[in-house]
Design a protein around this motif. Structure first.
Motif, PDB file in Angstrom:
ATOM      1  N   UNK A  32      46.661  45.432  30.248  1.00 50.51           N
ATOM      2  CA  UNK A  32      46.887  44.716  31.497  1.00 50.51           C
ATOM      3  C   UNK A  32      47.661  45.593  32.485  1.00 50.51           C
ATOM      4  N   UNK A  33      48.607  46.346  31.967  1.00 52.91           N
ATOM      5  CA  UNK A  33      49.435  47.235  32.791  1.00 52.91           C
ATOM      6  C   UNK A  33      48.695  48.516  33.173  1.00 52.91           C
ATOM      7  N   UNK A  48      57.185  44.290  35.817  1.00 49.12           N
ATOM      8  CA  UNK A  48      55.904  44.960  35.570  1.00 49.12           C
ATOM      9  C   UNK A  48      54.711  44.026  35.448  1.00 49.12           C
ATOM     10  N   UNK A  49      54.966  42.729  35.308  1.00 48.34           N
ATOM     11  CA  UNK A  49      53.859  41.782  35.117  1.00 48.34           C
ATOM     12  C   UNK A  49      53.951  40.636  36.112  1.00 48.34           C
ATOM     13  N   UNK A  65      48.948  40.580  37.384  1.00 49.58           N
ATOM     14  CA  UNK A  65      48.200  39.517  36.703  1.00 49.58           C
ATOM     15  C   UNK A  65      46.866  39.253  37.382  1.00 49.58           C
ATOM     16  N   UNK A  66      46.874  39.162  38.715  1.00 47.29           N
ATOM     17  CA  UNK A  66      45.630  38.895  39.440  1.00 47.29           C
ATOM     18  C   UNK A  66      44.658  40.065  39.309  1.00 47.29           C
ATOM     19  N   UNK A  67      45.179  41.281  39.355  1.00 44.68           N
ATOM     20  CA  UNK A  67      44.337  42.466  39.210  1.00 44.68           C
ATOM     21  C   UNK A  67      43.790  42.560  37.788  1.00 44.68           C
ATOM     22  N   UNK A  68      44.645  42.253  36.811  1.00 40.83           N
ATOM     23  CA  UNK A  68      44.271  42.413  35.409  1.00 40.83           C
ATOM     24  C   UNK A  68      43.387  41.339  34.834  1.00 40.83           C
ATOM     25  N   UNK A 119      39.963  42.336  33.811  1.00 37.04           N
ATOM     26  CA  UNK A 119      39.859  43.220  32.636  1.00 37.04           C
ATOM     27  C   UNK A 119      40.194  42.500  31.333  1.00 37.04           C
ATOM     28  N   UNK A 120      41.057  41.507  31.413  1.00 40.31           N
ATOM     29  CA  UNK A 120      41.536  40.804  30.217  1.00 40.31           C
ATOM     30  C   UNK A 120      41.146  39.327  30.276  1.00 40.31           C
ATOM     31  N   UNK A 121      40.099  38.938  29.537  1.00 40.00           N
ATOM     32  CA  UNK A 121      39.649  37.541  29.554  1.00 40.00           C
ATOM     33  C   UNK A 121      40.757  36.545  29.177  1.00 40.00           C
ATOM     34  N   UNK A 122      41.664  36.936  28.309  1.00 39.77           N
ATOM     35  CA  UNK A 122      42.741  36.034  27.895  1.00 39.77           C
ATOM     36  C   UNK A 122      43.692  35.760  29.056  1.00 39.77           C
ATOM     37  N   UNK A 123      43.989  36.780  29.852  1.00 40.18           N
ATOM     38  CA  UNK A 123      44.858  36.593  31.021  1.00 40.18           C
ATOM     39  C   UNK A 123      44.145  35.685  32.031  1.00 40.18           C
TER      40      UNK A 123
END
Length: 165
Positions: free
Chosen positions: A107-108, A140-141, A146-149, A152-156
């Motif tokens: 995510x980061x 960092x989060x 979060x919106x960008x990630x 990439x991350x279905x769980x987020x």
């Protein structure tokens, strides 16, 4: 006279203390008082995916929530039996593959390579070397990460939808 707004209720169970701190961070960011959503976050205290699903099922046996989810690692006890139990109990599974720290590193924008111990070590500096504190996730989060990630991350992405974002 105050206008009464029906509360939608959500239970999110974190596998352990790191997940719970992160979930509380999300709640702090996205669920202000009076928004119509009541979020309860609980800690299943580890022991693998099957334990987390069983523990969550016990939590909802006597309390009715509109939605129930469990944030858990897939590196221990994640199999067809556990998936079936979650489906049967109507628990939305939020998978950290293979573990929470790996998902957060990705995510980061960092590669998540190595065993769980290595991943925990790589993740620690991103949360002020204490992943159990909600406020350590803020720098960092934040919302931009979060919106960008979430693409990439279905769980987020699933978590943000649950939290109404």
């Amino acid at each position: 006279m105050a206008i009464w707004k029906a509360q939608r209720t959500l239970l999110v169970v974190g596998e352990g203390r790191h997940e719970v701190a992160f979930l509380n961070h999300l709640k702090h960011l996205y669920v202000p008082r009076g928004c119509g959503l009541s979020v309860t976050i609980k800690n299943a205290r580890g022991k693998g995916a099957l334990h987390v699903i069983n523990w969550t099922a016990r939590q909802i046996a006597n309390v009715d929530y509109d939605a129930v989810a469990a944030l858990l690692d897939t590196d221990s006890d994640w199999n067809a039996k556990t998936q079936k139990l979650a489906r049967t109990k109507k628990i939305q599974v939020l998978k950290s593959e293979p573990c929470f720290e790996a998902m957060m590193l990705r995510l980061f924008g960092k590669p998540a390579i190595g065993d769980a111990h290595t991943l925990k070590k790589q993740f620690a500096p991103l949360v002020n070397n204490d992943a159990t504190q909600r406020d350590h996730y803020a720098s960092n989060f934040g919302p931009v990460c979060l919106q960008t990630g979430k693409s990439k991350e279905p769980t987020i992405n699933a978590l943000l939808k649950l939290f109404g974002n």
